[in-house]
Each structure stands twice: as C-alpha cells, then as structure tokens.
Write a protein that holds these residues in place. Structure first.
Motif, PDB file in Angstrom:
ATOM      1  N   GLN A 120       0.846  -1.186   0.000  1.00 33.37           N
ATOM      2  CA  GLN A 120       0.000   0.000   0.000  1.00 33.37           C
ATOM      3  C   GLN A 120       0.881   1.236   0.000  1.00 33.37           C
ATOM      4  OE1 GLN A 120      -3.534  -0.003   0.167  1.00 33.37           O
ATOM      5  NE2 GLN A 120      -3.502   2.216  -0.067  1.00 33.37           N
ATOM      6  N   ALA A 121       0.897   1.924  -1.129  1.00 33.45           N
ATOM      7  CA  ALA A 121       1.713   3.133  -1.255  1.00 33.45           C
ATOM      8  C   ALA A 121       0.904   4.361  -0.855  1.00 33.45           C
ATOM      9  CB  ALA A 121       2.213   3.281  -2.688  1.00 33.45           C
ATOM     10  N   SER A 122       1.580   5.335  -0.292  1.00 34.66           N
ATOM     11  CA  SER A 122       0.932   6.583   0.107  1.00 34.66           C
ATOM     12  C   SER A 122       1.957   7.707   0.152  1.00 34.66           C
ATOM     13  CB  SER A 122       0.275   6.429   1.481  1.00 34.66           C
ATOM     14  OG  SER A 122       1.247   6.137   2.462  1.00 34.66           O
ATOM     15  N   GLY A 123       1.456   8.926   0.299  1.00 33.10           N
ATOM     16  CA  GLY A 123       2.344  10.061   0.467  1.00 33.10           C
ATOM     17  C   GLY A 123       2.456  10.991  -0.714  1.00 33.10           C
ATOM     18  N   GLY A 124       1.837  10.641  -1.827  1.00 33.43           N
ATOM     19  CA  GLY A 124       1.894  11.509  -2.981  1.00 33.43           C
ATOM     20  C   GLY A 124       1.116  12.792  -2.779  1.00 33.43           C
ATOM     21  N   GLY A 125       1.292  13.717  -3.692  1.00 33.64           N
ATOM     22  CA  GLY A 125       0.579  14.982  -3.596  1.00 33.64           C
ATOM     23  C   GLY A 125       1.053  15.966  -4.629  1.00 33.64           C
ATOM     24  N   LEU A 126       0.558  17.185  -4.506  1.00 35.42           N
ATOM     25  CA  LEU A 126       0.921  18.282  -5.404  1.00 35.42           C
ATOM     26  C   LEU A 126       1.893  19.201  -4.672  1.00 35.42           C
ATOM     27  CD1 LEU A 126       0.569  20.050  -7.938  1.00 35.42           C
ATOM     28  CD2 LEU A 126      -1.429  21.066  -6.826  1.00 35.42           C
ATOM     29  N   VAL A 127       3.064  19.372  -5.261  1.00 33.47           N
ATOM     30  CA  VAL A 127       4.082  20.230  -4.662  1.00 33.47           C
ATOM     31  C   VAL A 127       4.685  21.121  -5.745  1.00 33.47           C
ATOM     32  CG1 VAL A 127       4.654  18.585  -2.822  1.00 33.47           C
ATOM     33  CG2 VAL A 127       5.907  18.521  -4.990  1.00 33.47           C
ATOM     34  N   GLN A 128       5.461  22.083  -5.293  1.00 35.36           N
ATOM     35  CA  GLN A 128       6.156  22.952  -6.232  1.00 35.36           C
ATOM     36  C   GLN A 128       7.584  22.454  -6.452  1.00 35.36           C
ATOM     37  OE1 GLN A 128       5.781  26.900  -4.494  1.00 35.36           O
ATOM     38  NE2 GLN A 128       3.958  27.302  -5.737  1.00 35.36           N
ATOM     39  N   ALA A 129       8.152  22.858  -7.563  1.00 33.97           N
ATOM     40  CA  ALA A 129       9.530  22.495  -7.853  1.00 33.97           C
ATOM     41  C   ALA A 129      10.433  22.941  -6.701  1.00 33.97           C
ATOM     42  CB  ALA A 129       9.978  23.137  -9.159  1.00 33.97           C
ATOM     43  N   GLY A 130      11.332  22.041  -6.312  1.00 34.97           N
ATOM     44  CA  GLY A 130      12.230  22.331  -5.206  1.00 34.97           C
ATOM     45  C   GLY A 130      11.755  21.804  -3.863  1.00 34.97           C
ATOM     46  N   ASP A 131      10.501  21.443  -3.787  1.00 32.62           N
ATOM     47  CA  ASP A 131       9.944  20.921  -2.547  1.00 32.62           C
ATOM     48  C   ASP A 131      10.351  19.462  -2.329  1.00 32.62           C
ATOM     49  OD1 ASP A 131       6.705  22.662  -2.546  1.00 32.62           O
ATOM     50  OD2 ASP A 131       8.743  23.314  -2.027  1.00 32.62           O
ATOM     51  N   SER A 132       9.934  18.943  -1.174  1.00 29.88           N
ATOM     52  CA  SER A 132      10.217  17.555  -0.811  1.00 29.88           C
ATOM     53  C   SER A 132       8.927  16.807  -0.516  1.00 29.88           C
ATOM     54  CB  SER A 132      11.129  17.497   0.427  1.00 29.88           C
ATOM     55  OG  SER A 132      12.369  18.108   0.171  1.00 29.88           O
ATOM     56  N   LEU A 133       8.984  15.510  -0.707  1.00 31.45           N
ATOM     57  CA  LEU A 133       7.898  14.617  -0.344  1.00 31.45           C
ATOM     58  C   LEU A 133       8.501  13.310   0.144  1.00 31.45           C
ATOM     59  CD1 LEU A 133       5.118  14.635  -3.138  1.00 31.45           C
ATOM     60  CD2 LEU A 133       4.828  15.260  -0.739  1.00 31.45           C
ATOM     61  N   ARG A 134       7.783  12.621   1.013  1.00 35.89           N
ATOM     62  CA  ARG A 134       8.203  11.281   1.410  1.00 35.89           C
ATOM     63  C   ARG A 134       7.086  10.302   1.114  1.00 35.89           C
ATOM     64  NH1 ARG A 134       9.924   8.677   7.245  1.00 35.89           N
ATOM     65  NH2 ARG A 134       7.669   8.807   7.596  1.00 35.89           N
ATOM     66  N   LEU A 135       7.387   9.357   0.274  1.00 35.03           N
ATOM     67  CA  LEU A 135       6.442   8.290  -0.019  1.00 35.03           C
ATOM     68  C   LEU A 135       6.674   7.129   0.942  1.00 35.03           C
ATOM     69  CD1 LEU A 135       6.601   8.172  -3.925  1.00 35.03           C
ATOM     70  CD2 LEU A 135       5.237   9.662  -2.441  1.00 35.03           C
ATOM     71  N   SER A 136       5.592   6.445   1.255  1.00 34.27           N
ATOM     72  CA  SER A 136       5.665   5.266   2.100  1.00 34.27           C
ATOM     73  C   SER A 136       5.005   4.096   1.390  1.00 34.27           C
ATOM     74  CB  SER A 136       4.942   5.497   3.435  1.00 34.27           C
ATOM     75  OG  SER A 136       5.518   6.549   4.156  1.00 34.27           O
ATOM     76  N   CYS A 137       5.505   2.921   1.649  1.00 37.49           N
ATOM     77  CA  CYS A 137       4.907   1.704   1.116  1.00 37.49           C
ATOM     78  C   CYS A 137       4.833   0.701   2.264  1.00 37.49           C
ATOM     79  CB  CYS A 137       5.726   1.153  -0.033  1.00 37.49           C
ATOM     80  SG  CYS A 137       5.113  -0.402  -0.698  1.00 37.49           S
ATOM     81  N   ALA A 138       3.626   0.467   2.726  1.00 39.32           N
ATOM     82  CA  ALA A 138       3.414  -0.447   3.834  1.00 39.32           C
ATOM     83  C   ALA A 138       3.092  -1.838   3.296  1.00 39.32           C
ATOM     84  CB  ALA A 138       2.271   0.053   4.705  1.00 39.32           C
ATOM     85  N   ALA A 139       3.759  -2.820   3.821  1.00 44.77           N
ATOM     86  CA  ALA A 139       3.574  -4.199   3.384  1.00 44.77           C
ATOM     87  C   ALA A 139       2.847  -4.995   4.453  1.00 44.77           C
ATOM     88  CB  ALA A 139       4.925  -4.834   3.085  1.00 44.77           C
ATOM     89  N   SER A 140       1.942  -5.818   4.008  1.00 41.77           N
ATOM     90  CA  SER A 140       1.273  -6.739   4.919  1.00 41.77           C
ATOM     91  C   SER A 140       1.632  -8.147   4.510  1.00 41.77           C
ATOM     92  CB  SER A 140      -0.243  -6.534   4.867  1.00 41.77           C
ATOM     93  OG  SER A 140      -0.735  -6.779   3.570  1.00 41.77           O
TER      94      SER A 140
END
Length: 125
Positions: free
Chosen positions: A4-24
């Motif tokens: 299950q992936a999560s953490g995406g979104g809309l950001v501006q150039a130069g910004d940061s994001l952290r995606l997560s992938c939870a495994a069961s």
C-alpha cells in the motif's frame, strides 16, 4: 505480500515529499523493495531499490543525489524521500517487492512479484 503506497501529492519544484509503502504479510525482511514510476506518455521507469538485507541501494541516474530509499523492517515499510523535486518527477509512483533480490537486480528485472496500487506525485514549475 500486499503493498500500500501513500504520500503523494501536489508540490512545487524544489519541494520535498516522502512516499511510504506499507507491506502486509509475513517475512517482509526477505523482500527486496523498489520504487518505479509511470509518467503520462512514457514507459515505466525504475527509480530506486533497496536489497532484501537492507545493505544495498540503487538509484536511477535521474534521481541520484535527490532521492533516498530506506526501509524499516519493524514497521514493514519502505520509504522514498524525494528532495529537490522537479516537474519531470511528476508521475504515479509504485512500490514493488521481490523475494531475496538485490537492489541492482531489481532495477533490471523484467517482472517483479508484487506491486502496490500507486500514488500520484505532481510537481508544478
């Protein structure tokens, strides 16, 4: 294993994001984990991978030095820290898992055992 992936979104150039992938499922620590992305009109692209032992990582040239993959076996989760995002990073990001695979091998394997549902990252200029 289910991912299950999560953490995406809309950001501006130069910004940061952290995606997560939870495994069961059992034995998360026996799976190499990777991130791939699919941009509109392009083929699926390898982004980053971490070996099943957690002792090796591998990155696409396009993200080297900006993205970092890591895993927390206690939480059955793999992360993708994305810094200095660019508009060309815009894509749906998918996590994948394969048993007992190294990071470098994951970058070239034609098929992988398990895939998450994807999370959309949009980087505006």
């Amino acid at each position: 294993v289910q991912l299950q992936a999560s953490g995406g979104g809309l950001v501006q150039a130069g910004d940061s994001l952290r995606l997560s992938c939870a495994a069961s499922g059992p034995s998360f620590n026996t799976y190499g984990m990777g991130w791939f992305r699919l941009a509109l009109g392009k083929e699926r692209e390898f982004v980053a991978a971490i070996s099943w032992r957690g002792d090796g990582t591998y990155y696409a040239d396009s993200v080297m030095g900006r993205f970092t993959i890591s895993r927390d076996n206690a939480k059955n989760t793999v992360y993708l820290q994305m810094n200095s995002l660019k508009p060309e990073d815009t894509a749906v990001y998918y996590c994948a898992a394969e048993k007992f695979i190294t990071a470098r091998s994951m970058s070239t394997r034609a098929t992988l055992g398990y895939w998450g549902q994807g999370t959309l990252v949009t980087v505006s200029s």
